[in-house]
Design a protein around this motif. Structure first.
Motif, PDB file in Angstrom:
ATOM      1  N   LYS A 367      -4.111  37.803  14.245  1.00  0.00           N
ATOM      2  CA  LYS A 367      -3.488  38.939  14.923  1.00  0.00           C
ATOM      3  C   LYS A 367      -3.379  40.164  14.020  1.00  0.00           C
ATOM      4  O   LYS A 367      -3.487  41.294  14.493  1.00  0.00           O
ATOM      5  CB  LYS A 367      -2.105  38.535  15.439  1.00  0.00           C
ATOM      6  CG  LYS A 367      -2.147  37.575  16.610  1.00  0.00           C
ATOM      7  CD  LYS A 367      -0.762  37.300  17.155  1.00  0.00           C
ATOM      8  CE  LYS A 367      -0.821  36.383  18.373  1.00  0.00           C
ATOM      9  NZ  LYS A 367       0.525  36.119  18.937  1.00  0.00           N
ATOM     10  N   ASP A 368      -3.170  39.933  12.726  1.00  0.00           N
ATOM     11  CA  ASP A 368      -3.059  41.073  11.815  1.00  0.00           C
ATOM     12  C   ASP A 368      -4.415  41.566  11.319  1.00  0.00           C
ATOM     13  O   ASP A 368      -4.495  42.569  10.611  1.00  0.00           O
ATOM     14  CB  ASP A 368      -2.161  40.723  10.632  1.00  0.00           C
ATOM     15  CG  ASP A 368      -2.673  39.533   9.819  1.00  0.00           C
ATOM     16  OD1 ASP A 368      -3.816  39.100  10.055  1.00  0.00           O
ATOM     17  OD2 ASP A 368      -1.925  39.029   8.971  1.00  0.00           O
ATOM     18  N   GLY A 369      -5.498  40.851  11.697  1.00  0.00           N
ATOM     19  CA  GLY A 369      -6.833  41.279  11.320  1.00  0.00           C
ATOM     20  C   GLY A 369      -7.195  41.031   9.874  1.00  0.00           C
ATOM     21  O   GLY A 369      -8.277  41.438   9.426  1.00  0.00           O
ATOM     22  N   ARG A 370      -6.370  40.341   9.115  1.00  0.00           N
ATOM     23  CA  ARG A 370      -6.650  40.098   7.700  1.00  0.00           C
ATOM     24  C   ARG A 370      -7.521  38.872   7.488  1.00  0.00           C
ATOM     25  O   ARG A 370      -8.129  38.723   6.428  1.00  0.00           O
ATOM     26  CB  ARG A 370      -5.334  39.943   6.935  1.00  0.00           C
ATOM     27  CG  ARG A 370      -4.436  41.165   6.978  1.00  0.00           C
ATOM     28  CD  ARG A 370      -3.113  40.899   6.315  1.00  0.00           C
ATOM     29  NE  ARG A 370      -3.286  40.486   4.932  1.00  0.00           N
ATOM     30  CZ  ARG A 370      -2.281  40.049   4.159  1.00  0.00           C
ATOM     31  NH1 ARG A 370      -1.052  39.944   4.662  1.00  0.00           N
ATOM     32  NH2 ARG A 370      -2.512  39.697   2.910  1.00  0.00           N
ATOM     33  N   HIS A 371      -7.563  37.975   8.454  1.00  0.00           N
ATOM     34  CA  HIS A 371      -8.347  36.741   8.328  1.00  0.00           C
ATOM     35  C   HIS A 371      -9.211  36.542   9.562  1.00  0.00           C
ATOM     36  O   HIS A 371      -8.910  37.067  10.639  1.00  0.00           O
ATOM     37  CB  HIS A 371      -7.441  35.519   8.155  1.00  0.00           C
ATOM     38  CG  HIS A 371      -6.503  35.597   6.996  1.00  0.00           C
ATOM     39  ND1 HIS A 371      -5.282  36.228   7.069  1.00  0.00           N
ATOM     40  CD2 HIS A 371      -6.619  35.136   5.730  1.00  0.00           C
ATOM     41  CE1 HIS A 371      -4.674  36.137   5.892  1.00  0.00           C
ATOM     42  NE2 HIS A 371      -5.463  35.481   5.074  1.00  0.00           N
ATOM     43  N   ILE A 372     -10.259  35.765   9.390  1.00  0.00           N
ATOM     44  CA  ILE A 372     -11.027  35.242  10.512  1.00  0.00           C
ATOM     45  C   ILE A 372     -10.940  33.723  10.453  1.00  0.00           C
ATOM     46  O   ILE A 372     -11.294  33.104   9.440  1.00  0.00           O
ATOM     47  CB  ILE A 372     -12.500  35.691  10.470  1.00  0.00           C
ATOM     48  CG1 ILE A 372     -12.595  37.205  10.670  1.00  0.00           C
ATOM     49  CG2 ILE A 372     -13.298  34.973  11.553  1.00  0.00           C
ATOM     50  CD1 ILE A 372     -14.017  37.728  10.665  1.00  0.00           C
ATOM     51  N   ILE A 373     -10.432  33.130  11.514  1.00  0.00           N
ATOM     52  CA  ILE A 373     -10.306  31.675  11.613  1.00  0.00           C
ATOM     53  C   ILE A 373     -11.544  31.155  12.334  1.00  0.00           C
ATOM     54  O   ILE A 373     -11.951  31.708  13.366  1.00  0.00           O
ATOM     55  CB  ILE A 373      -9.025  31.298  12.373  1.00  0.00           C
ATOM     56  CG1 ILE A 373      -7.803  31.912  11.680  1.00  0.00           C
ATOM     57  CG2 ILE A 373      -8.875  29.784  12.466  1.00  0.00           C
ATOM     58  CD1 ILE A 373      -6.551  31.858  12.514  1.00  0.00           C
ATOM     59  N   PHE A 374     -12.146  30.110  11.800  1.00  0.00           N
ATOM     60  CA  PHE A 374     -13.394  29.624  12.399  1.00  0.00           C
ATOM     61  C   PHE A 374     -13.470  28.102  12.319  1.00  0.00           C
ATOM     62  O   PHE A 374     -12.820  27.459  11.486  1.00  0.00           O
ATOM     63  CB  PHE A 374     -14.600  30.250  11.698  1.00  0.00           C
ATOM     64  CG  PHE A 374     -14.708  29.933  10.227  1.00  0.00           C
ATOM     65  CD1 PHE A 374     -15.434  28.833   9.792  1.00  0.00           C
ATOM     66  CD2 PHE A 374     -14.084  30.740   9.285  1.00  0.00           C
ATOM     67  CE1 PHE A 374     -15.536  28.531   8.447  1.00  0.00           C
ATOM     68  CE2 PHE A 374     -14.176  30.452   7.926  1.00  0.00           C
ATOM     69  CZ  PHE A 374     -14.911  29.344   7.507  1.00  0.00           C
ATOM     70  N   SER A 375     -14.267  27.530  13.206  1.00  0.00           N
ATOM     71  CA  SER A 375     -14.559  26.097  13.186  1.00  0.00           C
ATOM     72  C   SER A 375     -16.019  25.908  12.808  1.00  0.00           C
ATOM     73  O   SER A 375     -16.850  26.780  13.060  1.00  0.00           O
ATOM     74  CB  SER A 375     -14.273  25.454  14.544  1.00  0.00           C
ATOM     75  OG  SER A 375     -15.114  26.004  15.539  1.00  0.00           O
ATOM     76  N   TYR A 376     -16.327  24.773  12.198  1.00  0.00           N
ATOM     77  CA  TYR A 376     -17.691  24.513  11.750  1.00  0.00           C
ATOM     78  C   TYR A 376     -17.956  23.014  11.755  1.00  0.00           C
ATOM     79  O   TYR A 376     -17.024  22.194  11.803  1.00  0.00           O
ATOM     80  CB  TYR A 376     -17.924  25.099  10.353  1.00  0.00           C
ATOM     81  CG  TYR A 376     -17.038  24.508   9.270  1.00  0.00           C
ATOM     82  CD1 TYR A 376     -17.490  23.472   8.452  1.00  0.00           C
ATOM     83  CD2 TYR A 376     -15.754  24.991   9.063  1.00  0.00           C
ATOM     84  CE1 TYR A 376     -16.689  22.934   7.468  1.00  0.00           C
ATOM     85  CE2 TYR A 376     -14.945  24.462   8.069  1.00  0.00           C
ATOM     86  CZ  TYR A 376     -15.405  23.435   7.280  1.00  0.00           C
ATOM     87  OH  TYR A 376     -14.596  22.893   6.310  1.00  0.00           O
ATOM     88  N   GLU A 377     -19.225  22.662  11.740  1.00  0.00           N
ATOM     89  CA  GLU A 377     -19.626  21.260  11.759  1.00  0.00           C
ATOM     90  C   GLU A 377     -19.748  20.726  10.343  1.00  0.00           C
ATOM     91  O   GLU A 377     -20.346  21.371   9.484  1.00  0.00           O
ATOM     92  CB  GLU A 377     -20.959  21.109  12.498  1.00  0.00           C
ATOM     93  CG  GLU A 377     -20.899  21.555  13.946  1.00  0.00           C
ATOM     94  CD  GLU A 377     -22.227  21.412  14.657  1.00  0.00           C
ATOM     95  OE1 GLU A 377     -23.154  20.850  14.024  1.00  0.00           O
ATOM     96  OE2 GLU A 377     -22.342  21.849  15.809  1.00  0.00           O
ATOM     97  N   ASP A 378     -19.163  19.532  10.125  1.00  0.00           N
ATOM     98  CA  ASP A 378     -19.198  18.946   8.788  1.00  0.00           C
ATOM     99  C   ASP A 378     -19.115  17.428   8.888  1.00  0.00           C
ATOM    100  O   ASP A 378     -18.062  16.880   9.228  1.00  0.00           O
ATOM    101  CB  ASP A 378     -18.043  19.484   7.941  1.00  0.00           C
ATOM    102  CG  ASP A 378     -18.072  18.948   6.516  1.00  0.00           C
ATOM    103  OD1 ASP A 378     -19.174  18.837   5.955  1.00  0.00           O
ATOM    104  OD2 ASP A 378     -17.001  18.627   5.973  1.00  0.00           O
ATOM    105  N   ASP A 379     -20.222  16.746   8.638  1.00  0.00           N
ATOM    106  CA  ASP A 379     -20.262  15.293   8.562  1.00  0.00           C
ATOM    107  C   ASP A 379     -19.701  14.640   9.830  1.00  0.00           C
ATOM    108  O   ASP A 379     -18.906  13.709   9.781  1.00  0.00           O
ATOM    109  CB  ASP A 379     -19.480  14.810   7.333  1.00  0.00           C
ATOM    110  CG  ASP A 379     -19.800  13.365   6.974  1.00  0.00           C
ATOM    111  OD1 ASP A 379     -20.872  12.874   7.375  1.00  0.00           O
ATOM    112  OD2 ASP A 379     -18.964  12.709   6.306  1.00  0.00           O
TER     113      ASP A 379
END
Length: 399
Positions: A367-379
């Protein structure tokens, strides 16, 4: 008789049903099934009971048949291999979304939208079983829940009040239906991608039953597509439209020989970023680029934001509207999705997940634009992590 004929020995009983050891007199078929001491006890108890009732010894074949009937339910609770019916009975929550006030969680299961309290409790279906519903989305103030449904015959947007979860109201009546819910920030407009032929189709258009089928005529490099599209006899014509919910006015903001997809609103609701391949021969390349267009003008001027050989997807504005994050890959087939960010006015992009070396699935700004939260594939798993935009580094795993 049947047992003796198959296994070549009489069917005895367990000398010590309380023991973990198998008695030699226990039928080998049950030893092979490794059913344990419970079966031994059941055999003896049933044999004694039947002998008492009938005042005659019960032969092994009799209680073998009875136990087969009585044991069917008990054995159903034992571990077994999965069947195709089991796979069909499995259901996992999808399209999970938390209300802005943190009170509820909406999700999709079995073609219905369900709502459950965030802190736990009883889940309830808030849409009818008589039709399908999907893509739940909360209103920005949390007082309503939007979703797509075909209950009117075509896919339209519906609005459900949260205070009562009563009857939903239909918001759109667009001919051809709506494919996704992409509200403007003030939730008064929806951006759509539609085929020009759908947008201008008339209800009076019919095809005579006696008309002969015509041969397929293809004049493009991409001649066929999967997922029901079949032979591509016409050029793509998916363009961006903006629908005013109150008035029902539909404004076409892009046009021409190229198609557009994945439109996303700017925070002020004045612009739309989208993905398009606007090359001399779009079917001959994998590349796609980001473009910008006004959300308020019909057939407004397009601004090209990228121009390289990468495949772009899922553009999103930052909360302050100064940046656009997106996914990219080196090709549209085997290329690994990575995360990048660039100035909204155009300029050099910055790669955010190059050191991670994993396939990025989805992302969103904090919401504050300081981070990008993401999901990714791993094992075989899908962890969630974040990247700190100012520190230029990827953070720790969130889950």
């Amino acid at each position: 008789i049947l047992y003796s004929a198959v296994f070549g020995e009489p069917a005895g009983h367990c000398a010590n049903p309380a023991s973990n050891d198998w008695s030699p007199s226990v039928p080998p078929c049950f030893r092979r099934l490794r059913l344990g001491r419970l079966w031994c006890a059941c055999f003896d108890m049933l044999r004694i009971r039947m002998a008492t009732m009938m005042r005659t010894p019960v032969k092994p074949l009799t209680y073998l048949a009875l136990m087969a009937l009585l044991g069917a339910t008990a054995y159903a609770d034992e571990p077994r291999l999965l069947t195709i019916d089991d796979y069909g009975a499995m259901e996992a929550p999808r399209s999970v979304t938390v209300s802005p006030d943190g009170r509820f969680v909406a999700y999709l299961a079995r073609d219905q939208v369900h709502v459950v309290p965030y802190g736990g409790g009883e889940s309830r279906a808030v849409t009818s079983t008589a039709s399908s519903a999907w893509s739940p989305r909360w209103a920005s103030n949390g007082d309503a829940l939007y979703f797509l449904s075909d209950r009117s015959g075509e896919t339209q947007v519906w609005k459900l009040p949260v205070d009562t979860f009563g009857e939903a109201a239909q918001l759109t009546t667009l001919e051809g239906g709506v494919s996704s819910i992409e509200f403007s920030p003030d939730e008064t407009r929806i951006v759509l991608t539609m085929d020009d032929r759908e947008a201008t189709a008339s209800n009076d258009e019919t095809v005579e039953d006696t008309e002969l089928e015509q041969p397929f005529v293809v004049d493009r490099l991409g001649f066929k597509a999967d997922r029901g599209a079949g032979y591509l006899t016409e050029r793509p014509s998916d363009h961006i439209y903006v629908l005013d919910i109150d008035s029902g006015e539909l404004t076409q903001v892009t046009s021409g020989e190229f198609s557009e997809e994945e439109p996303a609103w700017s925070p002020d609701g004045e612009s739309i970023v989208f993905v398009s391949t606007r090359e001399d021969e779009p079917d001959a390349v994998y590349k796609s680029d980001l473009w910008l267009v006004s959300a308020t003008a019909a057939d407004g001027e397009l601004v090209r934001l990228t121009d390289d050989d990468l495949v772009k997807s899922s553009p999103q504005f930052s909360p302050d509207g100064k940046s656009i994050a997106y996914l990219f890959a080196i090709d549209g087939v085997y290329g690994q999705n990575e995360l990048a960010i660039m100035p909204a006015a155009g300029g050099e992009a910055r790669l955010l997940t190059r050191s991670l070396d994993r396939w990025i699935r989805s992302f969103r700004f904090s919401k504050d634009g300081r981070h990008i939260i993401f999901s990714y594939e791993d094992d075989g798993a899908v962890p969630v992590s974040y990247t700190h935009l100012r520190a230029h580094e990827t953070g720790r795993h969130i889950s």
